[in-house]
Design a protein around this motif. Structure first.
Motif, mmCIF file in Angstrom:
data_model
loop_
_atom_site.group_PDB
_atom_site.id
_atom_site.type_symbol
_atom_site.label_atom_id
_atom_site.label_comp_id
_atom_site.label_asym_id
_atom_site.label_seq_id
_atom_site.Cartn_x
_atom_site.Cartn_y
_atom_site.Cartn_z
ATOM 1 N N TYR A 4 0.813 -1.215 0.000
ATOM 2 C CA TYR A 4 0.000 0.000 0.000
ATOM 3 C C TYR A 4 0.851 1.272 0.000
ATOM 4 N N ASP A 42 -0.010 -3.316 12.364
ATOM 5 C CA ASP A 42 0.012 -1.848 12.432
ATOM 6 C C ASP A 42 -0.838 -1.209 11.323
ATOM 7 N N HIS A 76 -1.007 4.972 17.690
ATOM 8 C CA HIS A 76 0.460 4.989 17.808
ATOM 9 C C HIS A 76 0.929 5.473 19.172
ATOM 10 N N LEU A 134 -5.120 7.112 13.974
ATOM 11 C CA LEU A 134 -3.700 6.756 13.850
ATOM 12 C C LEU A 134 -2.892 7.320 15.004
ATOM 13 N N GLN A 162 -6.312 1.409 10.366
ATOM 14 C CA GLN A 162 -7.287 1.942 9.404
ATOM 15 C C GLN A 162 -8.235 0.859 8.906
ATOM 16 N N ASN A 222 4.700 5.136 10.002
ATOM 17 C CA ASN A 222 3.488 4.353 9.819
ATOM 18 C C ASN A 222 2.266 4.986 10.445
ATOM 19 N N SER A 223 2.476 6.111 11.142
ATOM 20 C CA SER A 223 1.344 6.693 11.844
ATOM 21 C C SER A 223 0.551 7.646 10.962
ATOM 22 N N ALA A 224 0.880 7.697 9.697
ATOM 23 C CA ALA A 224 0.122 8.557 8.793
ATOM 24 C C ALA A 224 0.147 7.959 7.405
ATOM 25 N N ASN A 225 -0.883 8.214 6.672
ATOM 26 C CA ASN A 225 -0.904 7.725 5.307
ATOM 27 C C ASN A 225 0.009 8.546 4.427
ATOM 28 N N PHE A 226 -0.200 9.817 4.401
ATOM 29 C CA PHE A 226 0.657 10.690 3.608
ATOM 30 C C PHE A 226 1.079 11.909 4.409
ATOM 31 N N ASP A 265 -9.333 9.240 10.279
ATOM 32 C CA ASP A 265 -8.026 8.643 9.959
ATOM 33 C C ASP A 265 -6.902 9.176 10.853
#
Lengths: 374, 589
Positions: free
Chosen positions: A97, A202, A366, A362, A205, B267-271, A358
C-alpha cells in the motif's frame, strides 16, 4: 414504438448472449464455485461499451495495473478478460500500500503517470482527488451496478471493486468457538486472549476506523486503553497476511486484523486457522481508480467495466474469496465464513469516516504503541 | 604532479593559485569527484533536511510556506523518547561490539592462523548478507521463540525443563541476532586489512621482548586502528538505523529502540506530515555521522603511520594454533552453524511446507517441492533474475570503482575539500531508507522530464544503490588505501609509469582483496534490499528479485519465501566462493 425498440434491443442482446459462449476461464470459475451458469445470463449486455472504447483499446494494445493482488492471483482474475479482449496486453505490478500509493502520487504530481488503473488507495484517495489526479469514472456503465452508494465516490473518481471484512484470525488448536468474543467489547475482557496471545498489525485503518465511526470516539479511546492494558498484545510489524502465517504456526493465538478471504485461502491449504468477526463486523471497500492522463485510458475503462461486471466479480471471488460489490451478487455464497458472519450488524468504513477519523485514530493508536515499551 | 596521485605539486600554495595556474589533472580529478559526490548525495540530503522542516502532506512538495520547527517540537519533545535511550544504547553498543569482535576473531583465524577449512569461513560468513533481515529474524523466531521455537522445544523435551530455555524476544536476543548480522560486513572489511599487514612489525616487537599480548595491543591493534574505527562507526550507525531486527523481535515484546520510533512515526500517517517528524528524528543520524567522520579523519590524520604495504616483499605470518586448533575450529563451526547453518536449515525446512508449522511427523509427511515448482513455473522469474544479475553487477562494479576513486582523494591528497568529501560519502548511511527511496524517486522523475529517461529502468535502481553503498565502500577503501605506502606509487612514477598504469599495476594487484571484498558486499546487499527498488519499480522491466521476495513476504507466502531464500543462499555461496578464489588466489581458499 419505443417499447418495441427496447424489446428488440433486449432480444438482440439476449441472442448475443446465447451466441457467445462464456470465456473458458469463466466456465471454470462457475464450476469451481458450484454456480449455475445462469448467474451470468445477459453478461454480454452488461459488457457493452461504446465502440470508440473498443477501437481506442485496440490502438493502445496495453494496460498497466498496480494493485495488491499477488501476480498469480491477478493472472487468474484477468483470464476471462484476456479471452474477451485479447487485443489488450495487461501488465500487472504488485506493491504494498505505502509504496504503491506514495510512488504513484509523487509521480503523478511530477507529471509522470506510472499506471493506468490503481487499486487499494487506502487513505490516499482523498489526496489523489485533491490533486486532480484521477479520471472520472461516471461514464463507465457498470459503476452503476455497485450495490451501495458507499461503494463509489459521490463525485465519481473511484469505485469499490471488492468488500473486505477485517476481523480476527485464530489458531484452531489454541482456541475453541467458545473462546471467541461475541462483540468487540468482549475481546479485552476475555483473559484467554492475553497476554501476548493476540498479535496486532500496524494497520488500524482497516478495522478500527469503522468501529470508531460506528460507536463514537469516546468508545474508541476507551477500547484501545482496555485492549492494550488488559491483553498486552504482541505488536507486529509484519504485513496482515504474514500475521496469519504466524497464527497457523502457533506463534500467535490470533491476529488482528485479518481478512476473511486470506484466512480462507490458508485454511483451505490445511492450516489450523479460522476466522471470526465480533459484532459489529468492520467492513471496508477496496477502492479502484483510473489515473488521469494515463497512457491507456480506453483499455483502462474496458477493464474497470469488466471487473465490476458479474463476470469480473465472480473471477475475483473464485481467485481469492473476495466479496463482490456487484448488486446482483450480494449473496452469502460469495462471503467467506458466511455461516459465522452473515447476518451480524456491520460497521462500514465509509470514505467520510476515513476522512473524519483517519488522523485521530492513527495518532491514538500509535500513542498506545509507543506506551507499550518496557 | 598529475593524475591519480593527488599530492599537491606545491603543498604550500593556497587554493586560488592551485585552481588557477596550477590547474592540473589531479586538481580536475579531485574537483570532479567532489562535484560528483555532492550531486549524488545532495538530493537525498536535501530531502532529509528540508523534509525535517516541512509540514507538506506529500514528500517532495516542499515550499517555503510549509517550513517550520513544528516537526522538531513534536518529535523531540515527546517525553516517551527518553525511554528509548537505555534500550537503544544497549542494543547499538552490544550488537556492534559483538558483531565486530566476532568478525575480528574470524578474520584473524582465517588470515593469520593455520586453521584448516578456511574456505568455508570466506564463503560462509558473507552468505547471511544476502538474506533479507526480516527473513533472518523470522528464522530465529522459528528457532528460539518461547512459544514455538524448534530448538527451544527440542531442548525442553530433551532436558525435561518446565519452560522454554531461550526467549529471542528480549534485548539480549535482539543484540545476539543483530550482532550476528553485523559480522559479515566487518569481516569483509577486516580480511584485506589483515592480509595487508606486514608481520615484520610484529616480529620486531617480539624480538624486542614483547609478549604476544603486548604485541597485539601495541602493534597489531594500532595498525588496524583506522580500519577498526571505520568498522565500528559504520556498524554502530547500521545498528542505530536498521529496523528489521528491532521490528520483528523488539516490538512484539515491547522493547522499542530509536529505529522503532522512526518506523512508528512513518506508519502513523498515510501521507501526512509525519514524514517530516520522521526526518526530524532522522537528523540524529546525520549528527552522529558528522561527529563520527570528523573523529575518523582525526584518527587517520597522520596516515603514513598505518601504511604497511611497502615495496618490501612480505608474506603475512601465520600463527600456529597448536593445541588451540580444535577449540578454534569448533568456535568457527559454532559461529557458522548459528549464523548460517541454523537459519538456513530453518528456511530449508519451511521451503518444503505448504503451511507454516512446527516440525512433527505430520509436517515431514506433508513436505513437497511445490514451492520450488511454483517458482520455476512463474512467468516472470526469468526476467526478474536477468534484471537482478544486471543490476547487481552494475551496482557492485560502480560502488567499488567510485569508492576507490573517492578514497584516493580522501586519504591520499591534501585537497581542500577532502574532509567534506569523506563526510558527504558517509552521509547516505545516515539517511533513513524511506527518505532515500523517496528522494531517488523524485530525482529520477525530474530527470525524466528533462529528457533523461532513467525512471522505470534497472539503471535507476543501480544508481540509487551505488549512492547508498558508497558509505560502506569508502570506509573499506579508506582503510585499504591507507595501507599502501606512497613509496610504491612514487617508485612507479619515477620509473616513468603513467597514472592509469600505476592504478592498474600497483593499486589493483595490491588492493584486489579489498576490491573483491567490497564487490561481494555490494553484490549481496543489492540482491537483498527491497525498500528503494520498491519505490523505483515501474513494472516487469525493472523488477528485481528483492521486490519479488518482499511481495511474497507481504502477501504472507512465508513458505515460498523460504524456497527463494534457500536457493539464494546456495547460489550466493557459490558466487562468493568463486569471487574469493579470484580475489585471493586458489591456494588461500
Amino acid at each position: 414504438m419505443r417499447g418495441w425498440a427496447a424489446l428488440c434491443a433486449v432480444c438482440l442482446l439476449t441472442s448475443t448472449a446465447v451466441a457467445n459462449p462464456l470465456p473458458k476461464a469463466s466456465q471454470a470459475y462457475l464450476a469451481q464455485l458450484h454456480l449455475d451458469p445462469a448467474i451470468l445470463d445477459g453478461i454480454d449486455a452488461e459488457l457493452v461499451v461504446p465502440k470508440a472504447w473498443i477501437d481506442g483499446a485496440k490502438k493502445e494494445g496495453k494496460l498497466k495495473i498496480a494493485g495488491s493482488w499477488d501476480p498469480d492471483q491477478f493472472t487468474k482474475i484477468i483470464a476471462p478478460f484476456r479471452e474477451r479482449f485479447p487485443f489488450v496486453q495487461a501488465e500487472y505490478s504488485r506493491a504494498a500500500y505505502t509504496t504503491r500509493a506514495i510512488a504513484n502520487l509523487t509521480a503523478s504530481r511530477a507529471g509522470r503517470v506510472l499506471t493506468d488503473v490503481m487499486t487499494g488507495f487506502g487513505g490516499g484517495s482523498a489526496m489523489f482527488k485533491q490533486g486532480n489526479l484521477l479520471e472520472s469514472l461516471t461514464d463507465i456503465p457498470n459503476v452503476k451496478l455497485v450495490a451501495s452508494e458507499h461503494m463509489r465516490d459521490p463525485e465519481g473518481f473511484w469505485v469499490g471493486h471488492l468488500v473486505t471484512q477485517w476481523c480476527l484470525s485464530y489458531n484452531t488448536q489454541q482456541f475453541t468457538k467458545a473462546d471467541l468474543p461475541k462483540t468487540w467489547d468482549d475481546l479485552p475482557n476475555n483473559p484467554k486472549w492475553g497476554p501476548e496471545k493476540l498479535g496486532v498489525g500496524d494497520r488500524p485503518q482497516l478495522w478500527l476506523i469503522a468501529l470508531w465511526d460506528e460507536k463514537g470516539e469516546a468508545w474508541g479511546r476507551a477500547y484501545l486503553d482496555r485492549l492494550f492494558d488488559k491483553l498486552k498484545p504482541q505488536l507486529r510489524k509484519e504485513g496482515m497476511n504474514a500475521l496469519i502465517s504466524l497464527v497457523e504456526l502457533g506463534e500467535l493465538g490470533g491476529a488482528l486484523p485479518s481478512s476473511g478471504y486470506r484466512t480462507r485461502l490458508e485454511q483451505n491449504k490445511g492450516a489450523p486457522v479460522s476466522f471470526h468477526c465480533p459484532e459489529p463486523v468492520p467492513t471496508s471497500i477496496n477502492q479502484l481508480g483510473i489515473l488521469r492522463n494515463s497512457a491507456n485510458p480506453y483499455a483502462a475503462k474496458l477493464f474497470v467495466n469488466w471487473l465490476l461486471s458479474r463476470e469480473g466479480q465472480i473471477a475475483q471471488n473464485a481467485t481469492d474469496f473476495a466479496i463482490p460489490v456487484n448488486r446482483d451478487l450480494q449473496d452469502e455464497r460469495f462471503v467467506p465464513y458466511a455461516t459465522d458472519n452473515v447476518g451480524k450488524p456491520v460497521a462500514l468504513r465509509t470514505p467520510e469516516a476515513l476522512d473524519k477519523w483517519d488522523e485521530i485514530v492513527l495518532k491514538v493508536w500509535h500513542d498506545h504503541w509507543q506506551q507499550m515499551g518496557r | 604532479m598529475s593524475g591519480l596521485s593527488v599530492e599537491p605539486a606545491h603543498p604550500g600554495l593556497t587554493l586560488p593559485r592551485r585552481l588557477g595556474a596550477g590547474l592540473t589533472l589531479a586538481s580536475l580529478y579531485q574537483h570532479g569527484i567532489f562535484l560528483l559526490v555532492l550531486l549524488l548525495v545532495a538530493t537525498p540530503l536535501a530531502f532529509l533536511i528540508l523534509g525535517s522542516f516541512s509540514t507538506a502532506q506529500v514528500p517532495g512538495d516542499v515550499s517555503l510556506a510549509d517550513l517550520s520547527l513544528a516537526n522538531y517540537r513534536t518529535a523531540w519533545l515527546d517525553p516517551t523518547l527518553l525511554r528509548l535511550v537505555d534500550n537503544t544504547l544497549v542494543y547499538v553498543i552490544g550488537s556492534t561490539l559483538l558483531g565486530t569482535a566476532l568478525a575480528a576473531l574470524l578474520a584473524w583465524l582465517a588470515e593469520r592462523t593455520d586453521l584448516p577449512g578456511k574456505g568455508w569461513i570466506y564463503a560462509g560468513v558473507p552468505m547471511t548478507l544476502a538474506v533479507p533481515g526480516m527473513l533472518q529474524a523470522m528464522a530465529w523466531i522459528l528457532l528460539l521463540s518461547p512459544r514455538v521455537g524448534f530448538v527451544n522445544m527440542a531442548l525442553k523435551d530433551l532436558l525435561g525443563l518446565d519452560r522454554m530455555p531461550f526467549d529471542i524476544y528480549t534485548l539480549p536476543g535482539m543484540v545476539f541476532v543483530e550482532g550476528l548480522r553485523l559480522v559479515p560486513t566487518a569481516f569483509l572489511m577486516l580480511v584485506p586489512l589483515l592480509r595487508g599487514m606486514d608481520p615484520s612489525l610484529e616480529e620486531a616487537a617480539a624480538t624486542c621482548g614483547a609478549n604476544p599480548r603486548t604485541t597485539f595491543r601495541r602493534v597489531s591493534l594500532m595498525l588496524l586502528k583506522p580500519g577498526l574505527a571505520a568498522i565500528l562507526i559504520y556498524q554502530a550507525m547500521t545498528a542505530l538505523e536498521v529496523f528489521e531486527v528491532p521490528g520483528v523481535l523488539g516490538l512484539p515484546a515491547g522493547i522499542p529502540v530509536f529505529a522503532t520510533r522512526i518506523y512508528s512515526i512513518l506508519n502513523s500517517a498515510n501521507f501526512g506530515p509525519a514524514y517530516g517528524q520522521a526526518n526530524a528524528l532522522g537528523i540524529l543520524y546525520l549528527a552522529v555521522a558528522l561527529v563520527a567522520t570528523f573523529a575518523y579523519m582525526r584518527i587517520i590524520g597522520k596516515n603514513e603511520r598505518y601504511a604497511t604495504v611497502t615495496g618490501k616483499a612480505f608474506r603475512p605470518r601465520r600463527q600456529r594454533l597448536g593445541a588451540w586448533r580444535l577449540p578454534a575450529l569448533l568456535l568457527v563451526l559454532a559461529y557458522l552453524f548459528l549464523s548460517v547453518g541454523a537459519p538456513f536449515l530453518a528456511l530449508l525446512y519451511i521451503s518444503f511446507l505448504k503451511v507454516l508449522q512446527v516440525p512433527s511427523a505430520a509436517a515431514f509427511a506433508s513436505m513437497s517441492l511445490a514451492n520450488y515448482r511454483d517458482l520455476l513455473a512463474s512467468d516472470s522469474m526469468a526476467t526478474v533474475l536477468w534484471n537482478t544479475v544486471l543490476m547487481v553487477a552494475v551496482t557492485a562494479s560502480a560502488t567499488t570503482i567510485l569508492s576507490f576513486l573517492i578514497s584516493l582523494v580522501v586519504v591520499r591528497s591534501r585537497f581542500w575539500g577532502r574532509r567534506i568529501l569523506d563526510q558527504l560519502a558517509f552521509f547516505p548511511h545516515a539517511i533513513p531508507g524511506m527518505v532515500m527511496g523517496l528522494a531517488m524517486l523524485w530525482l529520477f522523475l525530474k530527470l525524466d522530464r528533462y529528457g533523461l529517461p532513467l525512471f522505470g529502468t534497472i539503471w535507476a535502481i543501480a544508481i540509487a544503490f551505488t549512492i547508498s553503498f558508497i558509505s560502506y565502500g569508502t570506509r573499506a577503501m579508506n582503510a585499504a588505501v591507507l595501507q599502501i605506502h606512497k613509496d610504491l606509487e612514487e617508485a612507479a612514477r619515477t620509473s616513468g609509469a603513467r597514472e592509469w598504469r600505476i592504478a592498474w599495476r600497483v593499486f589493483l594487484p595490491l588492493m584486489l582483496p579489498s576490491f573483491i571484498g567490497l564487490f561481494v558486499w555490494a553484490l549481496l546487499h543489492a540482491v537483498r534490499i527491497a525498500g528503494t527498488p520498491l519505490l523505483l519499480y515501474e513494472g516487469q522491466q525493472n523488477q528485481v528479485l528483492a521486490i519479488t521476495i518482499w511481495n511474497m513476504w507481504d502477501e504472507g507466502y512465508v513458505t515460498s519465501v523460504g524456497a527463494v531464500g534457500t536457493l539464494l543462499m546456495l547460489v550466493l555461496l557459490a558466487a562468493t566462493l568463486a569471487l574469493r578464489m579470484i580475489g585471493f588466489g586458489r591456494e588461500r581458499i
